[in-house]
Scaffold this motif. Structure first.
Motif, PDB file in Angstrom:
ATOM      1  N   ASP A 159       0.845  -1.194   0.000  1.00  0.00           N
ATOM      2  CA  ASP A 159       0.000   0.000   0.000  1.00  0.00           C
ATOM      3  C   ASP A 159       0.885   1.250   0.000  1.00  0.00           C
ATOM      4  O   ASP A 159       1.491   1.572   1.006  1.00  0.00           O
ATOM      5  N   PRO A 160       0.957   1.957  -1.135  1.00  0.00           N
ATOM      6  CA  PRO A 160       1.844   3.120  -1.205  1.00  0.00           C
ATOM      7  C   PRO A 160       1.542   4.150  -0.121  1.00  0.00           C
ATOM      8  O   PRO A 160       2.439   4.869   0.328  1.00  0.00           O
ATOM      9  N   ALA A 161       0.294   4.208   0.308  1.00  0.00           N
ATOM     10  CA  ALA A 161      -0.079   5.226   1.289  1.00  0.00           C
ATOM     11  C   ALA A 161       0.519   4.938   2.670  1.00  0.00           C
ATOM     12  O   ALA A 161       0.604   5.828   3.509  1.00  0.00           O
ATOM     13  N   GLU A 162       0.939   3.701   2.923  1.00  0.00           N
ATOM     14  CA  GLU A 162       1.568   3.406   4.219  1.00  0.00           C
ATOM     15  C   GLU A 162       2.997   3.924   4.272  1.00  0.00           C
ATOM     16  O   GLU A 162       3.528   4.207   5.339  1.00  0.00           O
TER      17      GLU A 162
END
Ligand SMILES: Cc1ncc(C[n+]2csc(CCOP(=O)(O)OP(=O)(O)O)c2C)c(N)n1
Ligand SMILES: [Mg+2]
Lengths: 548, 165
Positions: free
Chosen positions: A304-307
């Protein structure tokens, strides 16, 4: 094409997803679907409160590696799912929740048992659907399972109005190719970033792998073991990462976090490179890590790039699946000698040993740390332990050893009390054809939140063993009250009525034991394991035993 | 350091898409300055322009979190030097026989249009960048602004680049 009733179509679509069990609870808005269940090969398991249904689905998913399914009627049934859906969301567990909804024409009129469940769950579903046309059912169900189980897994909700279930549809069942314009999860790591990571790994003198739930969810344990062994890099896990790495391995360095081992936190603080694989770096895991050296480098591998970069500044981001990226890293030339670092870690370990002993009056009753240590020696190599929330959770997480094919599940992200019983039941349903030892560890508080599910355990004679830690307190909150306000500042944390849990178990025909000495526990445990069917062992722990 | 950024999104016209997007901003505590939505050349898609304020870390998070939404197909940042970003504003200004012509003159200088006239007020329509609109407000302020409404920024990349699926 012969028209098919939409309610039947829904179950046919679930069959196509290889769904074996649906954990649910009926109601008016689901009458058509329940009528269809009568003639479907899918087994409906009647839970005793919708609040537990998503936990069943979660335990099923974690044990089987497949999507778990739960079901509830409109209004109160649906809102009862909310906590469980949020629990699955924070732990990235793939479940599909199906809810009944009032007729389309009534939506928005505050009709009887109407609740905006897609709206209510929007913050903690990966995606949700309100089915407006029965013809969309095959596509929506296929997409729901696809979204729940791919990329970073998570819960998906499908809300189906009653009158949609009653439509006749002339649609094929097949909807094979999922093509969602805005959803294309990336599995392979970026080659440039991988190159940079390799350089850092080679240069590092004190590297550490920080393994999170992503390893477990992504089934990347083997790859992690190979990578760590090849490069002699020690491995620390998060609470959700328990099971990512064998705890009897020389490179294993424990569990980090406010409720982790002291030595693990010291080791993590001393590292010059942290290779984070599938861990969120949440505040509970990192709040005490204040002493990071300015020049500590972070490689963060996450699907998950947002993590990446959310909670911690990252030097090298690698977006990708843990298993895939590790497989890409393994053949690379990274071998380095970390003998000095490993020796330093050994010293840290010796300087900060695990403390098992207790003083009177705590030592007069069960010592829970010793209990879980002993249990590690007496249980099979493929045991699943489901920890609830509270001191019982921390003791079981820290002192029950996860080796070989053992698993440990808990509600890590949301910390939802009442998780263990239904989640263990879900795991048990996932293993009906190859029964194994499944343990529930819960406190007297958390037990009472999901106690109704004993009915399901009894009805299906599930092979689960309940380790009920009774300290007549909401122990962990009481500990916080003690730490924050001092001795005597206890408020609302007594469970004052002395419940006869054995009688309760008896009411459900569940074999039970009550022990207040570790030696007695060690005597009854093998008996409980040998017993065909469910058991409960009530273990009495002193209220003042608050050390973890 | 906090700065204003303009994002352009291509989204699927699914049930609840707008509430998902606005809900994301609310629950993660991001500040929305403005949000505009409209149809596109493709009936299944909508285009949303969002102006937000935040530091670099927050802006990166916003983009990533938006991208995580299943209905969101593309998110780009409209950089001021590579894009056209405009806002439409209606301003109702106090105007009587002594001030009306002065206000019209100012409006002409800003290439704004007078779209309604009454004995004591004028409604002016102005389109432009934030700076132009701020400038105009400053000029008509002394006459008395009765009310105004702003559409929020909307924008497009310059040149041949297009936002596609
Ligand atoms: C649903 C829910 N409500 C409240 C809490 C806050 N909480 C965390 S631990 C705990 C006490 C748990 O008591 P018990 O199950 O007896 O476990 P113990 O700590 O005594 O082992 C509470 C109330 C929570 N985590 N979840
Ligand atoms: Mg307790």
């Amino acid at each position: 094409m012969i028209p098919l009733l939409a309610s039947k179509l829904i179950l046919k679509c679930l069959e196509r997803e290889n769904v074996e069990f649906v954990f649910g609870y009926p109601g008016g808005a689901l009458l058509p679907l329940y009528e269809a269940f009568r003639t479907s090969p899918i087994k409906h398991i009647l839970v005793r409160n919708e609040q537990t249904a998503p936990h069943y689905a979660s335990g099923y998913a974690r044990e089987s590696g497949r999507v778990g399914v739960c079901l509830a009627t409109s209004g109160p049934g649906a809102t009862n799912l909310v906590t469980g859906i949020a629990t699955a969301y924070l732990d990235s567990i793939p479940i599909v929740a199906i809810t009944g909804q009032v007729d389309r024409a009534l939506i928005g009129t505050d009709a009887f048992q109407e609740a905006d469940i897609t709206g209510a769950t929007a913050p903690f579903t990966k995606h949700s659907y309100l089915v407006q046309n029965a013809a969309d059912i095959p596509r929506i169900i296929r997409e729901a399972f696809h979204i729940a189980s791919t990329g970073r897994p998570g819960p998906v909700l499908v809300d189906i109005p009653r009158d949609v279930q009653l439509e006749n549809v002339k649609t094929g069942l097949t909807y094979d190719k999922v093509d969602i314009m805005g959803y294309k999860p990336n599995l392979n790591g970026h080659s440039g970033q991988i190159k940079r990571a390799i350089k850092k790994i080679k240069e590092a003198e004190k590297p550490i792998i920080y393994a999170g739930g992503g390893i477990v969810l992504g089934n990347a344990q083997k790859e992690l073991l190979t990578f760590a062994e090849k490069n002699n890099i020690p491995v620390i896990t998060s609470l959700m990462g328990i099971g990512a790495f064998p705890e009897d391995h020389p490179l294993y360095c424990g569990i980090v976090g406010s409720h982790g081992y002291k030595y693990s936190n010291v080791v993590m603080n001393g590292a010059d490179l942290i290779i984070n694989i599938g861990a969120r770096m949440s505040n509970r895991a990192t709040s005490h890590l204040t002493k990071f050296e300015k020049d500590t480098d972070f490689v963060h591998i996450d699907i998950d790039p947002a993590e990446i970069g959310k909670n911690m500044e990252t030097s090298i981001p690698i977006v990708g699946d843990a298993k895939t990226v590790l497989a890409e890293l393994i053949p690379k030339d990274t071998i380095t000698d970390h003998a000095t670092w490993l020796a330093e870690i050994e010293t840290i370990r010796l300087d900060n040993p695990l403390v098992y002993d207790a003083d009177p009056p705590c030592s007069d009753l069960i010592n829970p740390k010793v209990l879980f240590r002993d249990m590690s020696e007496m249980t099979a190599d493929n045991t699943t332990v489901v920890g609830d929330v509270g001191l019982n959770q921390i003791w079981s997480a820290l002192y029950y050893r996860i080796i070989k094919n053992r698993r440990y599940f808990t509600s890590g992200g949301l910390g939802t009390m009442g998780y263990s019983i239904p989640a263990a039941c879900g795991a048990s349903f996932a293993t009906l054809d190859k029964p194994k030892e499944i343990f529930i560890v819960c406190g007297d508080g958390s037990f009472q939140m999901s106690m109704g599910e004993l009915g399901v355990i009894a009805e299906h004679q599930l092979n689960v063993n309940i380790i009920l830690i009774t300290n007549t307190k909401l122990g962990m909150v009481r500990q916080l009250q003690f730490d924050t306000y001092g001795k005597g500042h206890y408020s609302g944390t007594d469970i004052n009525f002395d419940i006869d849990f054995m009688k309760l178990a008896e009411a459900y025909g569940i074999k039970s034991y009550k022990v207040d000495k570790n030696a007695d526990f060690n005597k009854v445990l093998p008996e409980a394991i040998k017993h065909q069917g469910p058991t409960l062992i009530q273990c009495q722990v002193h209220p003042d035993f608050i050390r973890i | 350091m906090e700065k204003k950024t303009c994002l352009s999104l291509l989204v699927e016209n699914n049930f609840g898409v707008l509430s998902r997007i606005s809900g994301l901003f609310a629950r993660r505590g991001y500040n929305i300055d403005s949000l505009t939505v409209g149809t596109t050349e493709n009936a299944e898609l909508s285009r949303i322009t969002i102006t937000v304020t935040g530091d670099d870390q927050i802006l990166t998070q916003i983009k990533k979190q938006l991208n995580k939404l299943i209905d969101v197909i593309t998110v780009i940042e409209l950089k001021t030097d590579e894009s056209i970003i405009r806002e439409l504003v209606f301003i109702k200004v106090k105007a009587d026989d002594t001030t009306r012509s002065q206000i019209v003159e100012i409006a002409n200088m800003f290439r704004a249009n007078i779209v309604d006239v009454s004995r004591e007020s004028l409604v002016i329509e102005i389109t432009g960048t934030r700076y132009k609109i701020e400038g105009f407000f400053e000029m008509v302020e002394p006459y008395g602004i009765l009310e105004f409404v702003r559409s929020g920024d909307t924008g497009l990349q310059r040149g041949g680049k297009i936002l596609s699926v």
